[in-house]
Design a protein around this motif. Structure first.
Motif, PDB file in Angstrom:
ATOM      1  N   GLY A 238       0.815  -1.213   0.000  1.00 46.96           N
ATOM      2  CA  GLY A 238       0.000   0.000   0.000  1.00 46.96           C
ATOM      3  C   GLY A 238       0.846   1.259   0.000  1.00 46.96           C
ATOM      4  N   LYS A 239       1.885   1.267   0.842  1.00 51.90           N
ATOM      5  CA  LYS A 239       2.760   2.442   0.904  1.00 51.90           C
ATOM      6  C   LYS A 239       3.558   2.607  -0.376  1.00 51.90           C
ATOM      7  N   ARG A 240       4.011   1.466  -0.918  1.00 49.29           N
ATOM      8  CA  ARG A 240       4.803   1.514  -2.148  1.00 49.29           C
ATOM      9  C   ARG A 240       3.957   2.062  -3.295  1.00 49.29           C
ATOM     10  N   TYR A 241       2.705   1.603  -3.382  1.00 49.30           N
ATOM     11  CA  TYR A 241       1.818   2.060  -4.446  1.00 49.30           C
ATOM     12  C   TYR A 241       1.541   3.560  -4.308  1.00 49.30           C
ATOM     13  N   LYS A 242       1.329   4.000  -3.060  1.00 51.02           N
ATOM     14  CA  LYS A 242       1.076   5.439  -2.830  1.00 51.02           C
ATOM     15  C   LYS A 242       2.274   6.273  -3.233  1.00 51.02           C
ATOM     16  N   ALA A 243       3.476   5.774  -2.911  1.00 49.25           N
ATOM     17  CA  ALA A 243       4.698   6.508  -3.250  1.00 49.25           C
ATOM     18  C   ALA A 243       4.862   6.608  -4.761  1.00 49.25           C
ATOM     19  N   ILE A 244       4.562   5.502  -5.458  1.00 47.17           N
ATOM     20  CA  ILE A 244       4.664   5.496  -6.920  1.00 47.17           C
ATOM     21  C   ILE A 244       3.594   6.399  -7.522  1.00 47.17           C
ATOM     22  N   SER A 245       2.370   6.317  -6.988  1.00 40.41           N
ATOM     23  CA  SER A 245       1.259   7.119  -7.508  1.00 40.41           C
ATOM     24  C   SER A 245       1.547   8.613  -7.406  1.00 40.41           C
ATOM     25  N   ALA A 246       2.341   8.982  -6.400  1.00 40.56           N
ATOM     26  CA  ALA A 246       2.665  10.396  -6.196  1.00 40.56           C
ATOM     27  C   ALA A 246       3.497  10.952  -7.344  1.00 40.56           C
ATOM     28  N   THR A 247       4.135  10.069  -8.124  1.00 43.45           N
ATOM     29  CA  THR A 247       4.961  10.526  -9.244  1.00 43.45           C
ATOM     30  C   THR A 247       4.131  10.747 -10.509  1.00 43.45           C
ATOM     31  N   VAL A 248       2.845  10.391 -10.446  1.00 45.14           N
ATOM     32  CA  VAL A 248       1.972  10.512 -11.622  1.00 45.14           C
ATOM     33  C   VAL A 248       0.918  11.593 -11.392  1.00 45.14           C
ATOM     34  N   ASP A 249       0.840  12.556 -12.301  1.00 44.00           N
ATOM     35  CA  ASP A 249      -0.187  13.596 -12.240  1.00 44.00           C
ATOM     36  C   ASP A 249      -1.447  13.044 -12.913  1.00 44.00           C
TER      37      ASP A 249
ATOM     38  N   ALA B 189       9.950   3.452 -15.036  1.00 46.43           N
ATOM     39  CA  ALA B 189      10.661   3.830 -13.803  1.00 46.43           C
ATOM     40  C   ALA B 189       9.915   3.359 -12.557  1.00 46.43           C
ATOM     41  N   ASN B 190       8.579   3.278 -12.659  1.00 46.38           N
ATOM     42  CA  ASN B 190       7.763   2.885 -11.499  1.00 46.38           C
ATOM     43  C   ASN B 190       7.568   1.375 -11.366  1.00 46.38           C
ATOM     44  N   ALA B 191       8.052   0.613 -12.338  1.00 42.72           N
ATOM     45  CA  ALA B 191       7.898  -0.848 -12.284  1.00 42.72           C
ATOM     46  C   ALA B 191       9.011  -1.426 -11.405  1.00 42.72           C
ATOM     47  N   LYS B 192       8.767  -1.424 -10.096  1.00 40.47           N
ATOM     48  CA  LYS B 192       9.815  -1.800  -9.140  1.00 40.47           C
ATOM     49  C   LYS B 192       9.521  -3.107  -8.404  1.00 40.47           C
ATOM     50  N   ALA B 193       8.593  -3.890  -8.914  1.00 40.05           N
ATOM     51  CA  ALA B 193       8.278  -5.169  -8.262  1.00 40.05           C
ATOM     52  C   ALA B 193       9.464  -6.126  -8.398  1.00 40.05           C
ATOM     53  N   LYS B 194       9.406  -7.221  -7.650  1.00 42.76           N
ATOM     54  CA  LYS B 194      10.519  -8.183  -7.651  1.00 42.76           C
ATOM     55  C   LYS B 194      10.516  -9.079  -8.889  1.00 42.76           C
ATOM     56  N   PHE B 195       9.507  -8.911  -9.753  1.00 41.08           N
ATOM     57  CA  PHE B 195       9.465  -9.679 -11.002  1.00 41.08           C
ATOM     58  C   PHE B 195       9.425  -8.693 -12.165  1.00 41.08           C
ATOM     59  N   ASP B 196       9.629  -9.201 -13.359  1.00 39.59           N
ATOM     60  CA  ASP B 196       9.631  -8.354 -14.555  1.00 39.59           C
ATOM     61  C   ASP B 196       8.189  -8.052 -14.940  1.00 39.59           C
ATOM     62  N   GLU B 197       7.710  -6.878 -14.529  1.00 40.38           N
ATOM     63  CA  GLU B 197       6.300  -6.535 -14.737  1.00 40.38           C
ATOM     64  C   GLU B 197       5.944  -6.416 -16.227  1.00 40.38           C
TER      65      GLU B 197
ATOM     66  N   SER C  41       2.025  -0.587 -15.554  1.00 38.24           N
ATOM     67  CA  SER C  41       2.724  -1.855 -15.358  1.00 38.24           C
ATOM     68  C   SER C  41       1.831  -2.716 -14.465  1.00 38.24           C
ATOM     69  N   THR C  42       2.161  -3.988 -14.333  1.00 34.83           N
ATOM     70  CA  THR C  42       1.326  -4.930 -13.583  1.00 34.83           C
ATOM     71  C   THR C  42       0.941  -4.392 -12.209  1.00 34.83           C
ATOM     72  N   MET C  43       1.907  -3.839 -11.495  1.00 35.33           N
ATOM     73  CA  MET C  43       1.683  -3.398 -10.113  1.00 35.33           C
ATOM     74  C   MET C  43       1.630  -1.877  -9.967  1.00 35.33           C
ATOM     75  N   GLY C  44       1.693  -1.165 -11.082  1.00 35.29           N
ATOM     76  CA  GLY C  44       1.775   0.297 -11.001  1.00 35.29           C
ATOM     77  C   GLY C  44       0.503   1.008 -11.405  1.00 35.29           C
ATOM     78  N   PRO C  45       0.427   2.309 -11.117  1.00 34.38           N
ATOM     79  CA  PRO C  45      -0.756   3.107 -11.471  1.00 34.38           C
ATOM     80  C   PRO C  45      -0.799   3.408 -12.957  1.00 34.38           C
ATOM     81  N   GLY C  46      -1.995   3.711 -13.441  1.00 33.26           N
ATOM     82  CA  GLY C  46      -2.151   4.053 -14.847  1.00 33.26           C
ATOM     83  C   GLY C  46      -1.677   5.472 -15.129  1.00 33.26           C
ATOM     84  N   VAL C  47      -1.108   5.665 -16.310  1.00 32.54           N
ATOM     85  CA  VAL C  47      -0.637   6.977 -16.760  1.00 32.54           C
ATOM     86  C   VAL C  47      -1.410   7.320 -18.019  1.00 32.54           C
ATOM     87  N   LYS C  48      -2.093   8.468 -18.015  1.00 28.68           N
ATOM     88  CA  LYS C  48      -2.867   8.875 -19.197  1.00 28.68           C
ATOM     89  C   LYS C  48      -1.926   9.201 -20.350  1.00 28.68           C
ATOM     90  N   LEU C  49      -2.251   8.651 -21.515  1.00 27.98           N
ATOM     91  CA  LEU C  49      -1.409   8.828 -22.693  1.00 27.98           C
ATOM     92  C   LEU C  49      -2.172   9.599 -23.759  1.00 27.98           C
TER      93      LEU C  49
END
Length: 231
Positions: A4-15, A31-39, A215-223
């Motif tokens: 939960g904390k990791r996701y919040k920290a990553i989400s903070a990098t996305v507007d 850059a936000n794909a920091k899980a222990k597997f190749d997301e 990424s699998t474990m990361g927040p969505g980024v509008k493109l």
């Protein structure tokens, strides 16, 4: 750090209110794909269609220029020389009635199913099993073909199927976090352009409404769709 904390920290990098260019979006997601597997890097596209109408269906196959980063197990329905051809091309499972029996018995350890036209009588009886999993061979997708060598090699090289779901959304994996930014951007561009070319006759108004990269474990980024379209 907890998930939960990791996701919040990553989400903070996305507007959340910003729409990013393709290059910016890829850089942030990678850059936000920091899980222990190749997301897996995934694209979600919201299209201006109602797939319940036949003239608004969106479906197709695209060979990603840099592959998907995952190995694909391929099953081929073929007999005689065509079965030999499929095996030589690298198919994992090859057969006819014997393969149908295995599938009916619950052996579904493959991600792509290809058939020669003469085998569709056998394959057709597996519709209730293969259909719901999106595995039914289809001539429009190049998975019912005499050229089994090309079909198997395309599946192994990283061709993916895209299909609009009930809400008009297409989801597809376009690579791995370990891919370079350029490779991911090229794959995203290939998919977005393929879907844009597949615009159905019944689609009215804006076709590509929203595109999101994650990424699998990361927040969505509008493109910004325009940044991914080849002029």
């Amino acid at each position: 750090m907890s998930m939960g904390k990791r996701y919040k920290a990553i989400s903070a990098t996305v507007d959340r209110d910003k729409t990013y260019s393709l290059e910016e979006a890829v850089k942030i997601v990678k850059a936000n794909a920091k899980a222990k597997f190749d997301e897996t890097i995934e694209v979600a596209m919201n299209l201006g269609i109602d797939p319940r109408h036949a003239d608004q269906a969106v479906r197709g196959m695209i060979e990603l220029p840099n592959g998907t980063g995952k190995s694909v197990r391929v099953a081929v329905f073929a007999r005689g020389p065509k079965a030999d051809e499929a095996k030589a091309a690298g198919a994992d499972l090859v057969g006819a009635e014997d393969l149908a029996e295995k599938i009916n018995a619950g052996e579904m350890n493959f991600e792509r199913c290809i058939a020669t036209p003469d085998m569709m009588g056998v394959v057709g009886r597996l519709g209730k099993v293969l259909g719901p999993r999106g595995l039914m061979p289809n001539p429009k997708l190049g998975t019912v073909t005499q050229d089994v060598t090309a079909a198997v090699k395309a599946a192994k090289a990283g061709s993916i199927e895209f299909r609009a779901e009930k809400a008009g959304i297409v989801h597809a994996g376009v690579g791995k976090a370990s891919f370079s930014e350029d490779a991911l951007a090229a794959n995203v561009r290939a998919l977005v352009n393929a879907i844009n070319r597949a615009k159905p006759s019944g689609a009215k108004g804006t076709f590509i409404k929203k595109v999101s990269l994650s990424s699998t474990m990361g927040p969505g980024v509008k493109l910004d769709p325009a940044s991914a379209l080849t002029v």
